[in-house]
Design a protein around this motif. Structure first.
Motif, PDB file in Angstrom:
ATOM      1  N   ARG A 149       0.836  -1.208   0.000  1.00  0.00           N
ATOM      2  CA  ARG A 149       0.000   0.000   0.000  1.00  0.00           C
ATOM      3  C   ARG A 149       0.867   1.253   0.000  1.00  0.00           C
ATOM      4  NH1 ARG A 149      -4.229  -2.598   3.426  1.00  0.00           N
ATOM      5  NH2 ARG A 149      -3.135  -1.913   5.299  1.00  0.00           N
ATOM      6  N   HIS A 150       1.916   1.240   0.812  1.00  0.00           N
ATOM      7  CA  HIS A 150       2.753   2.423   0.939  1.00  0.00           C
ATOM      8  C   HIS A 150       3.565   2.679  -0.332  1.00  0.00           C
ATOM      9  CE1 HIS A 150       6.248   4.660   3.050  1.00  0.00           C
ATOM     10  NE2 HIS A 150       5.258   5.504   2.825  1.00  0.00           N
ATOM     11  N   GLU A 151       3.914   1.619  -1.035  1.00  0.00           N
ATOM     12  CA  GLU A 151       4.726   1.761  -2.238  1.00  0.00           C
ATOM     13  C   GLU A 151       3.894   1.781  -3.517  1.00  0.00           C
ATOM     14  OE1 GLU A 151       7.842   2.474  -2.247  1.00  0.00           O
ATOM     15  OE2 GLU A 151       8.067   2.299  -0.062  1.00  0.00           O
ATOM     16  N   GLY A 152       2.567   1.746  -3.385  1.00  0.00           N
ATOM     17  CA  GLY A 152       1.699   1.811  -4.554  1.00  0.00           C
ATOM     18  C   GLY A 152       1.699   0.548  -5.376  1.00  0.00           C
ATOM     19  N   ARG A 153       1.952  -0.584  -4.738  1.00  0.00           N
ATOM     20  CA  ARG A 153       1.959  -1.863  -5.449  1.00  0.00           C
ATOM     21  C   ARG A 153       0.582  -2.505  -5.374  1.00  0.00           C
ATOM     22  NH1 ARG A 153       7.912  -4.613  -4.637  1.00  0.00           N
ATOM     23  NH2 ARG A 153       9.125  -2.700  -5.016  1.00  0.00           N
ATOM     24  N   PRO A 154       0.307  -3.478  -6.242  1.00  0.00           N
ATOM     25  CA  PRO A 154      -1.019  -4.104  -6.236  1.00  0.00           C
ATOM     26  C   PRO A 154      -1.351  -4.717  -4.880  1.00  0.00           C
ATOM     27  CG  PRO A 154       0.187  -4.717  -8.215  1.00  0.00           C
ATOM     28  CD  PRO A 154       1.160  -4.006  -7.326  1.00  0.00           C
ATOM     29  N   PRO A 155      -2.597  -4.618  -4.458  1.00  0.00           N
ATOM     30  CA  PRO A 155      -2.987  -5.207  -3.165  1.00  0.00           C
ATOM     31  C   PRO A 155      -2.929  -6.730  -3.205  1.00  0.00           C
ATOM     32  CG  PRO A 155      -4.924  -4.468  -4.367  1.00  0.00           C
ATOM     33  CD  PRO A 155      -3.732  -3.985  -5.144  1.00  0.00           C
ATOM     34  N   ASP A 202      -6.427  -5.639   5.869  1.00  0.00           N
ATOM     35  CA  ASP A 202      -6.716  -5.379   4.461  1.00  0.00           C
ATOM     36  C   ASP A 202      -7.414  -4.039   4.255  1.00  0.00           C
ATOM     37  OD1 ASP A 202      -6.045  -8.188   3.227  1.00  0.00           O
ATOM     38  OD2 ASP A 202      -7.203  -8.574   5.037  1.00  0.00           O
ATOM     39  N   VAL A 203      -7.883  -3.433   5.337  1.00  0.00           N
ATOM     40  CA  VAL A 203      -8.512  -2.109   5.272  1.00  0.00           C
ATOM     41  C   VAL A 203      -7.490  -1.088   5.748  1.00  0.00           C
ATOM     42  CG1 VAL A 203     -10.411  -0.667   6.074  1.00  0.00           C
ATOM     43  CG2 VAL A 203     -10.755  -3.133   5.757  1.00  0.00           C
ATOM     44  N   PRO A 204      -7.073  -0.158   4.899  1.00  0.00           N
ATOM     45  CA  PRO A 204      -6.020   0.791   5.306  1.00  0.00           C
ATOM     46  C   PRO A 204      -6.348   1.494   6.614  1.00  0.00           C
ATOM     47  CG  PRO A 204      -6.460   1.010   2.970  1.00  0.00           C
ATOM     48  CD  PRO A 204      -7.525   0.080   3.523  1.00  0.00           C
ATOM     49  N   ASN A 205      -5.327   1.606   7.452  1.00  0.00           N
ATOM     50  CA  ASN A 205      -5.487   2.359   8.693  1.00  0.00           C
ATOM     51  C   ASN A 205      -5.352   3.838   8.387  1.00  0.00           C
ATOM     52  OD1 ASN A 205      -4.438   3.606  11.397  1.00  0.00           O
ATOM     53  ND2 ASN A 205      -5.185   1.565  11.945  1.00  0.00           N
ATOM     54  N   PRO A 206      -6.125   4.690   9.050  1.00  0.00           N
ATOM     55  CA  PRO A 206      -6.010   6.131   8.801  1.00  0.00           C
ATOM     56  C   PRO A 206      -4.610   6.696   8.999  1.00  0.00           C
ATOM     57  CG  PRO A 206      -8.004   5.657  10.050  1.00  0.00           C
ATOM     58  CD  PRO A 206      -7.228   4.377   9.985  1.00  0.00           C
ATOM     59  N   LEU A 207      -3.763   6.010   9.767  1.00  0.00           N
ATOM     60  CA  LEU A 207      -2.406   6.504  10.003  1.00  0.00           C
ATOM     61  C   LEU A 207      -1.460   6.180   8.859  1.00  0.00           C
ATOM     62  CD1 LEU A 207      -1.843   5.677  13.785  1.00  0.00           C
ATOM     63  CD2 LEU A 207      -2.760   7.758  12.759  1.00  0.00           C
ATOM     64  N   GLU A 208      -1.830   5.239   7.996  1.00  0.00           N
ATOM     65  CA  GLU A 208      -0.952   4.864   6.897  1.00  0.00           C
ATOM     66  C   GLU A 208      -0.904   5.965   5.840  1.00  0.00           C
ATOM     67  OE1 GLU A 208      -1.263   0.741   5.340  1.00  0.00           O
ATOM     68  OE2 GLU A 208      -2.835   0.505   6.849  1.00  0.00           O
ATOM     69  N   HIS A 209       0.221   6.013   5.154  1.00  0.00           N
ATOM     70  CA  HIS A 209       0.357   6.892   3.989  1.00  0.00           C
ATOM     71  C   HIS A 209       0.295   6.022   2.737  1.00  0.00           C
ATOM     72  CE1 HIS A 209       1.872   9.691   7.051  1.00  0.00           C
ATOM     73  NE2 HIS A 209       1.553  10.640   6.194  1.00  0.00           N
ATOM     74  N   LEU A 210      -0.698   6.244   1.933  1.00  0.00           N
ATOM     75  CA  LEU A 210      -0.925   5.427   0.754  1.00  0.00           C
ATOM     76  C   LEU A 210      -0.390   6.131  -0.477  1.00  0.00           C
ATOM     77  CD1 LEU A 210      -4.598   4.348   1.499  1.00  0.00           C
ATOM     78  CD2 LEU A 210      -2.480   3.386   2.390  1.00  0.00           C
ATOM     79  N   LYS A 211       0.288   5.393  -1.341  1.00  0.00           N
ATOM     80  CA  LYS A 211       0.849   5.984  -2.550  1.00  0.00           C
ATOM     81  C   LYS A 211      -0.148   5.860  -3.681  1.00  0.00           C
ATOM     82  CE  LYS A 211       5.103   5.977  -5.276  1.00  0.00           C
ATOM     83  NZ  LYS A 211       6.435   5.354  -5.437  1.00  0.00           N
TER      84      LYS A 211
END
Length: 301
Positions: free
Chosen positions: A270-276, A292-301
């Motif tokens: 998720r952080h590197e913008g790769r396929p889930p 599998d559900v992004p946490n609000p603290l994560e930074h998504l690319k």
């Protein structure tokens, strides 16, 4: 409208009472180590059962908070439980052993990550109580960690994740900075191929602990929004070793217990913008519940 009012009030009362009462807060933590060999790779089932029994109330608390915060229950219940234990200063009493400190930092990290999902629904009073408690736990975690001498292994990384998560939900830079220090230390002591030296000393559990150590590092990097070629190497080595443990077996001279690496890659991808990832959904209360559900603290690319 007047005739309908009692029915509406009953519905509201029912919703308000849907939450179970929070269990008694645990000020002290009683826990014990359960390995029987020098490498901490062979589990003593009697000691393991004793530890599970003693820590079950805390594990059950964390699991219920995660379920409620992840939509399997009522977010208001999770907030009321966290505020209840926070108001009683839970887990800030006597720690019976190093294992007790481990339980506290795992629980803190999981609570903070679950809280991040429902933080906006908290009342100002709940926020003050819960976040003040988290900060006290984070300060206690840092104090214990900084006082320790000797090597740094996966436990240090999980401490880093717990403190980083507290920084994420409170916005306090000092916790984020401490987490960044832990992440940099971990990547700095990593071997060139991506192996973590302390985890390679765990005999038949070397692969298990490589994965276990890489998981909080991958999530910390996302929370801190760190992109680092060393992390790419770490994850690459961990995933490859999970798929084919023979390399670590040769390295350690011991056959490895098979273990998957999806908990590492779900955050990293998720952080590197790769396929889930595909496959069965991942669930871990110590990581905030539904992975599998992004946490609000994560930074998504």
């Amino acid at each position: 409208m007047v005739k309908r009012l009692p029915f509406i009030l009953l519905m509201l009362a029912g919703a308000a009472s849907a939450c179970e009462a929070p269990p008694p807060a645990r000020g002290d933590i009683e826990a014990n180590s359960y390995y029987s060999d020098a490498h901490h790779s062979v589990i003593d089932p009697v000691l393991r059962a004793k530890n599970i029994a003693n820590t079950r109330p805390i594990e059950d608390f964390l699991s219920q908070v995660a379920r409620d915060a992840n939509g399997q229950g009522d977010a208001a219940c999770a907030l009321s439980w966290l505020a209840s234990w926070g108001g009683q200063k839970a887990m800030l009493g006597k720690m019976s052993s190093e294992q007790a400190y481990y339980v506290r930092k795992w629980t803190l990290g999981g609570m903070a990550l679950s809280y991040a999902r429902i933080q906006r629904q908290a009342t100002p009073a709940q926020r003050a109580t819960i976040e003040g408690w988290f900060k006290a736990l984070a300060d206690a975690t840092i104090a214990h960690s900084d006082a320790k001498k000797g090597g740094r292994n996966n436990h240090y990384y999980w401490e880093g994740l717990a403190v980083t998560a507290v920084g994420g939900v409170t916005g306090e830079a000092r916790y984020l900075d401490w987490g960044r220090k832990v992440l940099n230390h971990a990547l700095g002591q990593m071997e060139p191929d991506g192996a973590l030296p302390a985890e390679m000393e765990r005999a038949g559990k070397a692969l298990h602990y490589q994965v276990y150590a890489a998981t909080p590092l991958a999530l910390m990097a996302s929370i801190l929004d760190v992109h680092d070629a060393r992390l790419d190497t770490l994850v690459g080595f961990t995933v490859a070793a999970s798929a084919d443990p023979s390399g670590i077996a040769r390295r350690t001279g011991v056959a490895q217990e098979p273990v998957g690496s999806r908990e590492v890659t779900v955050f990293y991808n998720r952080h590197e913008g790769r396929p889930p990832l595909t496959g069965k959904a991942l669930w871990q209360p110590r990581l905030g519940g539904a992975l599998d559900v992004p946490n609000p603290l994560e930074h998504l690319k």
